[in-house]
Design a protein around this motif. Sequence first.
Motif, PDB file in Angstrom:
ATOM      1  N   ALA A   1      -5.497  -0.112  -3.131  1.00 28.52           N
ATOM      2  CA  ALA A   1      -4.434   0.593  -2.369  1.00 28.52           C
ATOM      3  C   ALA A   1      -4.583   1.049  -1.223  1.00 28.52           C
ATOM      4  O   ALA A   1      -3.954   0.869  -0.195  1.00 28.52           O
ATOM      5  CB  ALA A   1      -4.071   1.893  -3.384  1.00 28.52           C
TER       6      ALA A   1
ATOM      7  N   ALA B   1      -4.354  -1.953   1.231  1.00 26.39           N
ATOM      8  CA  ALA B   1      -3.192  -2.482   1.429  1.00 26.39           C
ATOM      9  C   ALA B   1      -2.392  -1.708   2.221  1.00 26.39           C
ATOM     10  O   ALA B   1      -1.894  -1.819   3.212  1.00 26.39           O
ATOM     11  CB  ALA B   1      -2.423  -2.476   0.115  1.00 26.39           C
ATOM     12  N   GLU B   2      -2.879  -0.213   2.133  1.00 24.13           N
ATOM     13  CA  GLU B   2      -2.209   0.856   3.019  1.00 24.13           C
ATOM     14  C   GLU B   2      -2.835   0.368   4.461  1.00 24.13           C
ATOM     15  O   GLU B   2      -1.914   0.414   5.622  1.00 24.13           O
ATOM     16  CB  GLU B   2      -2.372   2.274   2.484  1.00 24.13           C
ATOM     17  CG  GLU B   2      -1.629   2.431   1.409  1.00 24.13           C
ATOM     18  CD  GLU B   2      -0.175   2.929   1.486  1.00 24.13           C
ATOM     19  OE1 GLU B   2       0.302   3.808   2.123  1.00 24.13           O
ATOM     20  OE2 GLU B   2       0.426   1.954   1.329  1.00 24.13           O
TER      21      GLU B   2
ATOM     22  N   ARG C   1       1.500  -5.808   1.253  1.00 25.37           N
ATOM     23  CA  ARG C   1       1.287  -5.380  -0.333  1.00 25.37           C
ATOM     24  C   ARG C   1       1.707  -6.777  -0.753  1.00 25.37           C
ATOM     25  O   ARG C   1       2.786  -7.525  -0.363  1.00 25.37           O
ATOM     26  CB  ARG C   1       2.517  -4.412  -0.683  1.00 25.37           C
ATOM     27  CG  ARG C   1       1.901  -3.034  -0.135  1.00 25.37           C
ATOM     28  CD  ARG C   1       2.999  -1.911  -0.638  1.00 25.37           C
ATOM     29  NE  ARG C   1       2.567  -0.818   0.159  1.00 25.37           N
ATOM     30  CZ  ARG C   1       3.108   0.472   0.259  1.00 25.37           C
ATOM     31  NH1 ARG C   1       4.556   0.388  -0.440  1.00 25.37           N
ATOM     32  NH2 ARG C   1       2.499   1.610   0.678  1.00 25.37           N
ATOM     33  N   THR C   2       1.089  -7.014  -2.102  1.00 22.80           N
ATOM     34  CA  THR C   2       1.274  -8.388  -2.688  1.00 22.80           C
ATOM     35  C   THR C   2       1.828  -7.890  -4.301  1.00 22.80           C
ATOM     36  O   THR C   2       1.538  -6.973  -4.776  1.00 22.80           O
ATOM     37  CB  THR C   2       0.178  -9.175  -2.635  1.00 22.80           C
ATOM     38  OG1 THR C   2      -0.866  -8.646  -3.623  1.00 22.80           O
ATOM     39  CG2 THR C   2      -0.370  -9.801  -1.360  1.00 22.80           C
TER      40      THR C   2
ATOM     41  N   SER D   1       0.203  -5.111  -6.679  1.00 27.46           N
ATOM     42  CA  SER D   1       0.885  -4.035  -7.386  1.00 27.46           C
ATOM     43  C   SER D   1       0.751  -4.009  -8.790  1.00 27.46           C
ATOM     44  O   SER D   1       0.549  -3.046  -9.384  1.00 27.46           O
ATOM     45  CB  SER D   1       2.454  -4.361  -7.001  1.00 27.46           C
ATOM     46  OG  SER D   1       2.835  -4.265  -5.657  1.00 27.46           O
TER      47      SER D   1
ATOM     48  N   ASP E   1       5.539   1.618  -5.082  1.00 24.84           N
ATOM     49  CA  ASP E   1       5.144   2.048  -3.565  1.00 24.84           C
ATOM     50  C   ASP E   1       4.343   3.116  -4.009  1.00 24.84           C
ATOM     51  O   ASP E   1       3.376   3.540  -3.160  1.00 24.84           O
ATOM     52  CB  ASP E   1       6.075   2.151  -2.548  1.00 24.84           C
ATOM     53  CG  ASP E   1       6.863   1.058  -2.048  1.00 24.84           C
ATOM     54  OD1 ASP E   1       6.173  -0.006  -2.072  1.00 24.84           O
ATOM     55  OD2 ASP E   1       7.831   1.115  -1.207  1.00 24.84           O
TER      56      ASP E   1
ATOM     57  N   TYR F   1       0.517   2.914  -4.631  1.00 21.63           N
ATOM     58  CA  TYR F   1      -0.209   2.939  -3.316  1.00 21.63           C
ATOM     59  C   TYR F   1      -0.249   4.213  -2.508  1.00 21.63           C
ATOM     60  O   TYR F   1      -1.614   4.484  -2.369  1.00 21.63           O
ATOM     61  CB  TYR F   1       0.679   1.867  -2.292  1.00 21.63           C
ATOM     62  CG  TYR F   1       0.641   0.429  -2.681  1.00 21.63           C
ATOM     63  CD1 TYR F   1      -0.363  -0.424  -2.534  1.00 21.63           C
ATOM     64  CD2 TYR F   1       1.612  -0.261  -3.470  1.00 21.63           C
ATOM     65  CE1 TYR F   1      -0.490  -1.837  -2.816  1.00 21.63           C
ATOM     66  CE2 TYR F   1       1.621  -1.445  -3.715  1.00 21.63           C
ATOM     67  CZ  TYR F   1       0.676  -2.284  -3.566  1.00 21.63           C
ATOM     68  OH  TYR F   1       0.667  -3.720  -3.945  1.00 21.63           O
TER      69      TYR F   1
END
Length: 156
Positions: free
Chosen positions: A9, A12-13, A18-19, A23, A108, A111
Amino acid sequence: MIYGLIRLASAAEQRGKRTCTASRLLIDGLFTTLTNINFDNESIGRFLERVIAEEHELGGYDGDLIELWNGDTNTVSLRSTLLFGLKGMAAYAHHSMNLGFEDAEVTDWFYKGLSEINRDHTVKQWLTLVMEFGQVNLKCMKLLDIANTSTRILPP
């Protein structure tokens, strides 16, 4: 597993990427950590390998990991509340996704929540996060209700 999910997470942030794979890994990984869900260590190990591979695919996480269970009582309790809440919401989201229902705000928040767990916050900031999470969790519960009541199950 939890630290692997936090790293995924956070990667990604950090990268602003994001994929669908990431997710789904976050949601299914949190769901896997619930009590009585999965006691197959080999399966969990393979799942964790997928989490690590996706983190690397996103560019990796550049940072330290917080010790989840260390700190003052309030901080550990509030961090735990958010983590355990995310695990519960993951169960709802997992089932919703399997029925073809998703919500970007809910996804979302996995994340955001996992990334925030890896940061220091004041008690007031933790409470704000937990309250915000509660609103998203309600949205996820409504999504699961819609998924369950609108999905037609065909007889065998």
